[in-house]
Enzyme design. Structure first.
Site, short mmCIF file in Angstrom:
data_model
loop_
_atom_site.label_atom_id
_atom_site.label_comp_id
_atom_site.label_asym_id
_atom_site.label_seq_id
_atom_site.Cartn_x
_atom_site.Cartn_y
_atom_site.Cartn_z
N PHE A 1 0.81 -1.22 0.00
CA PHE A 1 0.00 0.00 0.00
C PHE A 1 0.84 1.27 0.00
CE2 PHE A 1 -2.97 -3.16 1.34
CZ PHE A 1 -4.17 -2.75 0.79
N ASP B 1 7.92 -6.24 14.96
CA ASP B 1 8.84 -6.67 13.89
C ASP B 1 10.27 -6.24 14.22
OD1 ASP B 1 9.79 -7.78 11.59
OD2 ASP B 1 8.99 -6.26 10.24
#
Length: 842
Positions: free
Chosen positions: A564, A696
């Site tokens: 995106f 992450d």
């Protein structure tokens, strides 16, 4: 006459005829049956017994059937040399044994006998016995300190054996009792021994490099005979043969090697002997190819076969393509053409001055001619003679059984074909279901997505060579994720909550692209979802975030692309004057400032826009020297942009991989590595103090500035360079599974404790200089299988190995504590930071 043993063996032959063998010691760690009862009482024997109630059959680890006194005890005092009394286990076939466990006898408080130390002897044929010793020659294994606790000891090197003896050793005469278990897996190669020339010594720049087979368990002279050693220990040599997987060993340790000058005929001859006649399909040989030092893979392999007393006249010859470009060590597959033999003699021809091997493995099936012996006698008693009057009946029954088994196999295969056809028809529905389940934790910490291009393809259905033996409770990774009861409960609870928030409709999974952090609010579940709302970006504490003029941004380089949006490296003209005092950064005010610009595509949906604005709102609040800072935004028109710091030395993964060499990790450089870990722990301590979850954390998401300054960021997800670090779920959701805790993968649960798990992996990356990916020897599917073992907590889970030169204190006290199954038992980032600070100040 009983035919059950015969049918069982026939079915086993059908299942294992095409098994592909490649033993990995880190995977091969399954209990072999002392505790579970798979090993029968008649297969457990001993030199003596104290009484009937302490016979050999009671020597099972952690097992109490109500009979006996709960252990094996010899009938006399154990001698100090430990060479007389023994407990013997017959595994009925060759096994690759990597781990042993021992326990004493407590008999519900009535006994207190145990073996403080012991030796191990083993045999492959029951007649030739070998004493085990470790890689440094030590034979004594430290045992128990009380009668209750189980003590597990790795066998380094592992052994290949059918018979194993435990021999207690004492410092003085005393009564000992033992309960034992063996851990490993079946040795499918069937290789009983190999015979090779003794390895040679290389003098490289004044350094002695020994290529001898130091753990060979046969006869050693000028030629090694009737034994196995480093070519079958499951450890593959590194690209640079001067270094070893095993800490503290001499240069060249992982390889067995020979010099061309000692072989006038130009080849090294090896002889491999097997347990019975087999049909051989291929042989895999791990070769070094560092041609800059005179080492190359073999030029030609010529293999001869023998089933009886004479060698066949027609050999198999194979000429691999000799790589003259890459110096990477590799497996070379030698096709053997389904030749039948019990002994193979192979000649490997030199293509340079040196030939170095670290591993040899065979792929084979049992010879069909062996079925003749099956049809004449029962399998459990090969000396038994069948009555002539019943022979025809027996053969007829066996033929009928074989026909039935073949029919069953055909039906199973046919059903699988139809099942695959049906799966293709319903694949899209399954994709949506799994993605929705994985993403249902949503708005607070939705899963990352990636833009794997069409040429990359989906990897979710890729085949791989299974290392885990299939067991009765095995489930495929995707089914394991969906069927765990905790996961079902979690998704059911959040599913009801999301439905309520959305007015009863089940919307598409909420999108959130690679955010640096996710807000975690206190709730019973520890992770609460936040309904997307239209955010007033400049409300409250966000009023300091200014709109930067777009025309002052000059594109320099595209760092990466997500599903995106994109991340660009840009020059920002006048940024120094634009920033407020608390955001000012070092640099020449007259020169444009390098910045990272993260953009959102104009066609992004409403949820993506809300997430992007929410990320800006959150990042604008972060003020810490070890967190990358949001400098400005461009949100007045599309595309939406956020402008963050860019560190001139790039990400930590590439910085370590290209800056350091493995042999430089000691001394000064090691202190710098710990200093980097301290900074990451400091940044994470700051995030955890605000109840932020990163999701992450990895070296690819840490940036390096001047003077080794480390700042935590989130750009790694966008880089094509790290595409292999993320696993695609059913072609859609992508996850950094090699860094994720078991509860994050299986339950979709992200907490500060799961960030601690990821920190342990990140620290492992730093201390290995990012030279390899975590769990590099495992496929993505096997990584997920391994997280299932963490969930089941039966001692089968595999941990990342201790990095070379890493102190025990860091590995055992810090890394392993970060990977504890119980999230509540993992250390906090405050504790991690304190420990690393103490180590760095030593």
């Amino acid at each position: 006459m009983e035919v059950k043993p015969i049918t069982h063996h026939l079915f086993f032959v059908l299942l294992t005829a095409t098994v592909r063998t490649q033993v990995n010691p880190e995977m091969c760690r399954y209990p072999l049956g002392m505790t579970g009862g798979q090993i029968q009482d008649e297969d457990i024997s001993a030199s003596s017994q104290w009484s009937e109630s302490t016979a050999a059959k009671f020597g099972r680890l952690d097992f109490d059937n109500g009979d006996g006194d709960g252990a094996w005890c010899p009938d006399i005092m154990s001698e100090p040399d430990g060479l007389k009394e023994y407990l013997q286990v017959d595994l009925r076939s060759l096994h690759f044994i990597t781990l042993v466990g021992t326990q004493g006898r407590h008999a519900d408080g009535m006994g207190n006998e145990f073996a403080q130390r012991y030796r191990i002897k083993y045999s492959r044929n029951g007649s030739n016995w070998v004493g085990w010793h470790d890689r440094k020659g030590r034979q004594i294994i430290e045992g128990n300190r009380n009668a209750y606790d189980v003590v597990l000891k790795d066998l380094e090197p592992p052994i290949i054996a059918r018979y194993v003896r435990f021999m207690p050793v004492t410092d003085h005469s005393m009564i000992v009792c033992m309960r034992v278990e063996l851990y490993g897996c079946e040795w499918l190669d069937g290789l009983m021994s190999y015979s090779i020339p003794d390895g040679h010594l290389m003098i490289y720049r004044g350094l002695d490099v020994y290529f001898n087979d130091s753990v060979y368990d046969g006869t050693t002279a000028e030629r090694l005979t009737k034994g196995l050693g480093q070519l079958t220990d499951g450890t593959w040599g590194l690209d640079d043969f001067l270094h070893s997987h095993i800490y503290g060993m001499w240069p060249g340790y992982d390889y067995v090697g020979w010099n061309n000058k000692s072989f006038p005929k130009g080849y090294v001859e090896m002889i491999f002997e097997f347990d019975h006649v087999r049909n051989f399909t291929s042989m895999k040989v791990h070769c070094n190819n560092m041609f800059s030092r005179g080492v190359r893979m073999f030029r030609q392999a010529t293999c001869y076969f023998r089933s009886g007393s004479d060698w066949e006249t027609e050999p198999v010859t194979f000429r691999p393509t000799v790589d003259r470009v890459s110096q990477i060590a590799r497996f070379v597959a030698v096709p053997l053409g389904d030749r039948t033999a019990s002994t193979i003699k192979c000649r490997f021809h030199f293509s340079d001055l040196w030939l170095l091997f670290s591993e040899v493995a065979f792929q084979s099936g049992k010879n069909n001619s062996a079925w003749v012996s099956f049809l004449s006698v029962p399998w459990d008693d090969p000396t038994h003679k069948v009555d002539d009057s019943n022979t025809r009946i027996l053969i007829g029954c066996l033929v009928a059984i074989i026909a039935i088994l073949l029919a069953i196999i055909v039906i199973i295969l046919w059903r699988q074909v139809w099942q695959k056809m049906l799966e293709k028809a319903s694949r899209r529905m399954l994709d949506d279901e799994l993605t929705a389940r994985l993403a249902v934790q949503t708005q607070a910490f939705s899963f990352h997505h990636s833009s794997l291009s069409s040429e990359g393809g989906s990897t979710s259905n890729s085949t791989y060579e299974r290392i885990f033996p299939l067991c009765a409770d095995y489930q495929e990774p995707s089914r394991l994720i969906r069927k765990l009861p905790e996961f079902a409960q979690s998704t059911e609870h959040l599913g009801r909550k999301e439905k309520t928030q959305s007015g009863g409709s089940e919307g598409a999974p909420h999108y959130a692209e690679a955010d640096i952090i996710s807000l975690q609010e206190s709730s019973d579940s520890g992770t609460d979802s936040i309904t997307p709302v239209n955010i007033n970006l400049f409300a409250g504490t966000d009023s300091s975030m200014k709109e930067f003029p777009r025309h002052k941004l000059t594109f320099k380089e595209k760092l990466g692309e997500g599903q995106f949006g994109e991340v660009h490296l840009c020059e920002a003209e006048g940024m120094q004057d634009f920033l407020l005092e608390d955001l000012s950064i070092e640099g020449n005010k007259e020169s444009p400032l390098l910045v990272a610009v993260k953009t959102l595509r104009e066609d992004a949906n409403k949820n993506a826009r809300n997430d992007f604005l929410k990320e800006i709102r959150i990042m604008s609040r972060l003020r810490d020297p070890n967190i990358v800072r949001l400098l400005a935004v461009c949100v007045d028109t599309d595309p939406l942009c956020m402008i963050t710091e860019y560190m001139e030395n790039g990400d930590l993964n590439q910085f370590l991989n290209t800056t350091y060499r493995a042999n430089n990790i000691a001394s000064t450089y090691y202190i710098k590595l710990i200093g980097m870990a301290v900074q990451i722990a400091s940044g994470m301590k700051y995030l955890s103090s605000l109840n932020f979850v990163h999701r992450d954390l990895a070296t690819r998401n840490c940036l390096v500035g001047k003077n080794y300054t480390i700042k935590i960021a989130d750009f790694g997800m966008s880089r094509n360079l790290y595409r292999g670090d993320y696993y695609r779920i059913q072609g859609r959701a992508v996850l950094p599974i090699r860094w994720m805790s078991w509860e994050s993968i299986l339950l979709g649960k992200f907490t500060m404790a799961s960030d601690v798990w990821a920190f342990g992996v990140t620290l492992w990356e730093i201390l290995t200089l990012c030279k390899e990916q975590p769990y590099s020897q495992l496929s993505d599917e096997q990584v997920i299988e391994n997280t299932g073992e963490f969930f089941r907590d039966q001692g089968k889970q595999v941990y990342l190995p201790k990095p070379p030169y890493c102190p025990d204190r860091i590995y055992h006290d810090l890394m392993l504590s970060c990977w504890r199954r119980n999230a509540k038992q993992r250390p906090s980032f405050q504790e991690i930071h304190t420990l690393l600070m103490d180590i760095s100040n030593i």
